[in-house]
Each structure stands twice: as C-alpha cells, then as structure tokens.
Design a protein around this motif. Structure first.
Motif, PDB file in Angstrom:
ATOM      1  N   ARG A  22       0.829  -1.194   0.000  1.00  0.00           N
ATOM      2  CA  ARG A  22       0.000   0.000   0.000  1.00  0.00           C
ATOM      3  C   ARG A  22       0.870   1.253   0.000  1.00  0.00           C
ATOM      4  O   ARG A  22       1.689   1.454   0.896  1.00  0.00           O
ATOM      5  CB  ARG A  22      -0.925   0.009   1.230  1.00  0.00           C
ATOM      6  CG  ARG A  22      -2.068  -0.986   1.127  1.00  0.00           C
ATOM      7  CD  ARG A  22      -2.989  -0.912   2.322  1.00  0.00           C
ATOM      8  NE  ARG A  22      -4.139  -1.803   2.149  1.00  0.00           N
ATOM      9  CZ  ARG A  22      -5.018  -2.075   3.101  1.00  0.00           C
ATOM     10  NH1 ARG A  22      -4.883  -1.533   4.300  1.00  0.00           N
ATOM     11  NH2 ARG A  22      -6.039  -2.892   2.870  1.00  0.00           N
ATOM     12  N   LYS A  23       0.648   2.084  -1.006  1.00  0.00           N
ATOM     13  CA  LYS A  23       1.400   3.327  -1.119  1.00  0.00           C
ATOM     14  C   LYS A  23       1.147   4.240   0.069  1.00  0.00           C
ATOM     15  O   LYS A  23       2.049   4.943   0.537  1.00  0.00           O
ATOM     16  CB  LYS A  23       1.023   4.037  -2.421  1.00  0.00           C
ATOM     17  CG  LYS A  23       1.895   5.236  -2.744  1.00  0.00           C
ATOM     18  CD  LYS A  23       1.540   5.812  -4.103  1.00  0.00           C
ATOM     19  CE  LYS A  23       2.438   6.997  -4.442  1.00  0.00           C
ATOM     20  NZ  LYS A  23       2.100   7.560  -5.777  1.00  0.00           N
ATOM     21  N   PHE A  29       7.879  -4.098  -0.501  1.00  0.00           N
ATOM     22  CA  PHE A  29       8.323  -5.334   0.119  1.00  0.00           C
ATOM     23  C   PHE A  29       9.603  -5.851  -0.522  1.00  0.00           C
ATOM     24  O   PHE A  29       9.751  -5.843  -1.748  1.00  0.00           O
ATOM     25  CB  PHE A  29       7.236  -6.403   0.012  1.00  0.00           C
ATOM     26  CG  PHE A  29       5.957  -6.058   0.729  1.00  0.00           C
ATOM     27  CD1 PHE A  29       5.979  -5.293   1.893  1.00  0.00           C
ATOM     28  CD2 PHE A  29       4.738  -6.498   0.246  1.00  0.00           C
ATOM     29  CE1 PHE A  29       4.805  -4.989   2.564  1.00  0.00           C
ATOM     30  CE2 PHE A  29       3.558  -6.197   0.909  1.00  0.00           C
ATOM     31  CZ  PHE A  29       3.587  -5.434   2.068  1.00  0.00           C
ATOM     32  N   LEU A  30      10.515  -6.306   0.312  1.00  0.00           N
ATOM     33  CA  LEU A  30      11.772  -6.908  -0.124  1.00  0.00           C
ATOM     34  C   LEU A  30      11.623  -8.419   0.038  1.00  0.00           C
ATOM     35  O   LEU A  30      11.513  -8.921   1.162  1.00  0.00           O
ATOM     36  CB  LEU A  30      12.922  -6.376   0.716  1.00  0.00           C
ATOM     37  CG  LEU A  30      14.349  -6.680   0.291  1.00  0.00           C
ATOM     38  CD1 LEU A  30      14.611  -6.178  -1.120  1.00  0.00           C
ATOM     39  CD2 LEU A  30      15.337  -6.038   1.262  1.00  0.00           C
ATOM     40  N   TYR A 125       8.694   4.545   3.913  1.00  0.00           N
ATOM     41  CA  TYR A 125       9.226   5.827   3.447  1.00  0.00           C
ATOM     42  C   TYR A 125       8.554   7.026   4.115  1.00  0.00           C
ATOM     43  O   TYR A 125       9.172   8.062   4.323  1.00  0.00           O
ATOM     44  CB  TYR A 125       9.072   5.938   1.924  1.00  0.00           C
ATOM     45  CG  TYR A 125      10.055   5.097   1.136  1.00  0.00           C
ATOM     46  CD1 TYR A 125      11.231   4.631   1.713  1.00  0.00           C
ATOM     47  CD2 TYR A 125       9.804   4.758  -0.190  1.00  0.00           C
ATOM     48  CE1 TYR A 125      12.124   3.864   0.996  1.00  0.00           C
ATOM     49  CE2 TYR A 125      10.703   3.989  -0.918  1.00  0.00           C
ATOM     50  CZ  TYR A 125      11.860   3.546  -0.324  1.00  0.00           C
ATOM     51  OH  TYR A 125      12.754   2.783  -1.039  1.00  0.00           O
ATOM     52  N   ASN A 126       7.276   6.872   4.471  1.00  0.00           N
ATOM     53  CA  ASN A 126       6.550   8.046   4.975  1.00  0.00           C
ATOM     54  C   ASN A 126       6.856   8.395   6.429  1.00  0.00           C
ATOM     55  O   ASN A 126       6.459   9.452   6.901  1.00  0.00           O
ATOM     56  CB  ASN A 126       5.033   7.869   4.769  1.00  0.00           C
ATOM     57  CG  ASN A 126       4.511   6.574   5.371  1.00  0.00           C
ATOM     58  OD1 ASN A 126       5.269   5.768   5.885  1.00  0.00           O
ATOM     59  ND2 ASN A 126       3.208   6.377   5.300  1.00  0.00           N
ATOM     60  N   VAL A 127       7.535   7.514   7.167  1.00  0.00           N
ATOM     61  CA  VAL A 127       7.870   7.838   8.570  1.00  0.00           C
ATOM     62  C   VAL A 127       9.352   7.651   8.876  1.00  0.00           C
ATOM     63  O   VAL A 127       9.787   7.905  10.000  1.00  0.00           O
ATOM     64  CB  VAL A 127       7.039   6.991   9.572  1.00  0.00           C
ATOM     65  CG1 VAL A 127       5.557   7.294   9.445  1.00  0.00           C
ATOM     66  CG2 VAL A 127       7.313   5.492   9.394  1.00  0.00           C
ATOM     67  N   GLY A 191      14.466  -2.776  -8.622  1.00  0.00           N
ATOM     68  CA  GLY A 191      13.958  -4.103  -8.943  1.00  0.00           C
ATOM     69  C   GLY A 191      14.031  -5.103  -7.812  1.00  0.00           C
ATOM     70  O   GLY A 191      13.445  -6.199  -7.909  1.00  0.00           O
ATOM     71  N   ALA A 192      14.726  -4.764  -6.724  1.00  0.00           N
ATOM     72  CA  ALA A 192      14.798  -5.683  -5.583  1.00  0.00           C
ATOM     73  C   ALA A 192      13.493  -5.699  -4.785  1.00  0.00           C
ATOM     74  O   ALA A 192      13.297  -6.576  -3.946  1.00  0.00           O
ATOM     75  CB  ALA A 192      15.955  -5.278  -4.674  1.00  0.00           C
ATOM     76  N   PHE A 193      12.632  -4.730  -5.056  1.00  0.00           N
ATOM     77  CA  PHE A 193      11.417  -4.562  -4.256  1.00  0.00           C
ATOM     78  C   PHE A 193      10.158  -4.893  -5.056  1.00  0.00           C
ATOM     79  O   PHE A 193      10.147  -4.858  -6.284  1.00  0.00           O
ATOM     80  CB  PHE A 193      11.312  -3.115  -3.760  1.00  0.00           C
ATOM     81  CG  PHE A 193      12.433  -2.685  -2.872  1.00  0.00           C
ATOM     82  CD1 PHE A 193      12.335  -2.791  -1.496  1.00  0.00           C
ATOM     83  CD2 PHE A 193      13.602  -2.169  -3.413  1.00  0.00           C
ATOM     84  CE1 PHE A 193      13.373  -2.390  -0.679  1.00  0.00           C
ATOM     85  CE2 PHE A 193      14.646  -1.763  -2.601  1.00  0.00           C
ATOM     86  CZ  PHE A 193      14.530  -1.883  -1.227  1.00  0.00           C
ATOM     87  N   THR A 194       9.100  -5.194  -4.309  1.00  0.00           N
ATOM     88  CA  THR A 194       7.771  -5.388  -4.889  1.00  0.00           C
ATOM     89  C   THR A 194       6.783  -4.492  -4.165  1.00  0.00           C
ATOM     90  O   THR A 194       6.610  -4.656  -2.951  1.00  0.00           O
ATOM     91  CB  THR A 194       7.321  -6.856  -4.763  1.00  0.00           C
ATOM     92  OG1 THR A 194       8.274  -7.690  -5.451  1.00  0.00           O
ATOM     93  CG2 THR A 194       5.939  -7.062  -5.363  1.00  0.00           C
TER      94      THR A 194
END
Length: 279
Positions: A22-23, A29-30, A125-127, A191-194
C-alpha cells in the motif's frame, strides 16, 4: 535446517494473505531472502541483542534477523493484514519474535525490549526520517540503542552521510554525525522490491558514539539546524534571525561568518552556536 527455512517463500506468503503493498503506508516489500539476510548481517552480531524492527511487512527482514541469531525481535507493524504472516514466523521461533500491531511513532519499545538493543528496519518511506530524528535526538545520551541499520531511499541515505560543502549536507547529516558514526552499508536497485519504487535504496548503518562529538543541547541544536537549512540560499544572519535579535553578534562570537550559508558550516560550528544560544 532451521524452522525458519521451512517457511514458504515470501511470494507465496504475500499471495496467501493478499498482501499487496500500500502506497499510503509507504510499503515496498523486499522478497529476496538472500538480500534480507545480507541486510541483517549489516547489523552485526545479534545473538546477545534484542532487535527492534519497524514495518516488517510480510517478514523478509524479520526472518533474516532471526536466522542471523537475534536473541529476540520486536516487530512493530501498522498494517493489520501483515500480522498473520508474522505470526507464522513467530510460531517457527517460539519466544523469539514479539509482534506489536500499531504506529511506531506511538509505541514505547523499551516496555518490550531488554538491552542491549539494536534497531534494524526497512523503514516505511513516509515515517523513516521522523523516526531517525527521534532516535538521534533524545535528551540523554547514550541512547537506548547500540546501532541503527536502516533502509532509506538512496537520496536520504546520502544526506545522512554528507559532508560540509556538498549539496546533500544538511539537517540529517548534522544530527546523525553529531552523535553517531554513519556509513552507507549497501545499495539496492528498485527491482529488488515489490512493487519497484521509482528510486534506488540504500542501507545506512549508524553506531552510537559513547558521547556526542561536541557538547550541545539536542533540542537547541535541532532548532538551529532546522532554521539554518529551511532556506538554503540565505546567509546565516538572515536564516537564523528568528533565533535571537543579536544573531549576527552571536555568530561572530563563535567564529562563524554571518555571510556564510548553512552548507558551509561544519558540525562543530552549529554545536558552538547552540551552546551560545543556551548560554
């Protein structure tokens, strides 16, 4: 083979629990367990430490921390959808994983952890920046943690380790380097993340110093650097005039030039000005 190794791949876990990132929660996710284990190893020897993890999501880094021998892990997760996936990990590691559902900004980790404590997280990222500032600016030092091993956007990571005179130098660099040794431990491509974020990421490792490099009050120093870098192009005397009516005299008194800009001032200069303002 440990019980953690018997757990299903993370892609299967995400599919089974319908864990689309969720943005709104800053989630990426890694899923590569080789990468999560590598990140966990950046945190150092963990077998005699409790580890605080923020935003574990489906538990990739959680698995890495436990596999690398963490004594206990406290996983704080705001997204209730992720709790069942984390409970599966807890069942595989009896007594070693505690899961708290809630906002990391509102939870007191010391009520659940036993020193020595390290923090390791793929921070939402947001916190992420707000949490880092909190961990770096408690009134008393040393802090409750020994080290921080944290994932950030590459740009944020570079701001943490930046030197005076560089474009990235600012508030984060000063507060991080005042009380800790900071270095970029590894980089990760989108690309390491989903799902893949639009930018590269990096893991920053910070080790708490026994005492700050220079004496200063944390609240005052934070106020000084926030004002100094609020408008980077301004000269110090203009950027800091709200802190004291005689700010130009105070700058001169601590050896700073009122016509300099904030990015030209080393850490020692900001600490000296903070002490002057408190005096």
């Amino acid at each position: 083979m440990s019980a953690i190794d018997d757990l299903p791949p993370l892609r299967e876990v995400i599919a089974a629990h319908q864990l689309s990132a969720r943005k709104s929660l800053g989630q990426n996710f890694l899923l590569d367990l080789n990468l999560t284990a590598k990140i966990a190893r950046q945190a150092g020897k963990l077998d005699e430490c409790d580890v605080l993890e923020i935003g574990p999501g489906p538990g990739g880094l959680t698995r890495g921390l436990l596999s690398e021998g963490a004594r206990r892990v406290l996983a704080v997760e705001k997204d209730s959808r992720c709790i069942p996936a984390l409970q599966e990990i807890a069942a595989a590691c009896p007594g070693r994983l505690e899961i708290l559902e809630g906002d990391a900004l509102e939870i007191d980790p010391l009520a659940h952890l036993t020193p020595p404590i390290r923090i390791a997280a793929n921070l939402p990222y947001n916190v992420g920046t707000e949490l880092l500032i909190r961990w770096l600016t408690p009134p008393e030092w040393p802090p409750f943690w020994q080290s921080l091993t944290l994932m950030f956007q590459r740009e944020v990571a570079e701001r943490i380790v930046a030197r005076p005179g560089t474009k990235a130098y600012g508030r984060l660099a000063i507060l991080a380097q005042w009380r800790a040794e900071a270095r970029i431990a590894m980089s990760l491509p989108p690309g390491a993340f989903t799902p893949p974020p639009k930018v590269s990421s990096a893991v920053v490792h910070l080790t708490a110093l026994p005492e700050p490099r220079y004496p200063a009050n944390a609240k005052t120093l934070e106020r000084v650097v926030a004002a100094a870098f609020n408008q980077r192009r301004k000269m110090l005397r203009a950027a800091l005039r709200g802190l004291a009516h005689d700010i130009e005299d105070r700058l001169i008194a601590v050896g700073l030039r009122p016509t300099d800009r904030a990015e030209q001032v080393p850490l020692e200069g900001f600490c000296a000005l903070a002490r002057n303002l408190d005096g």
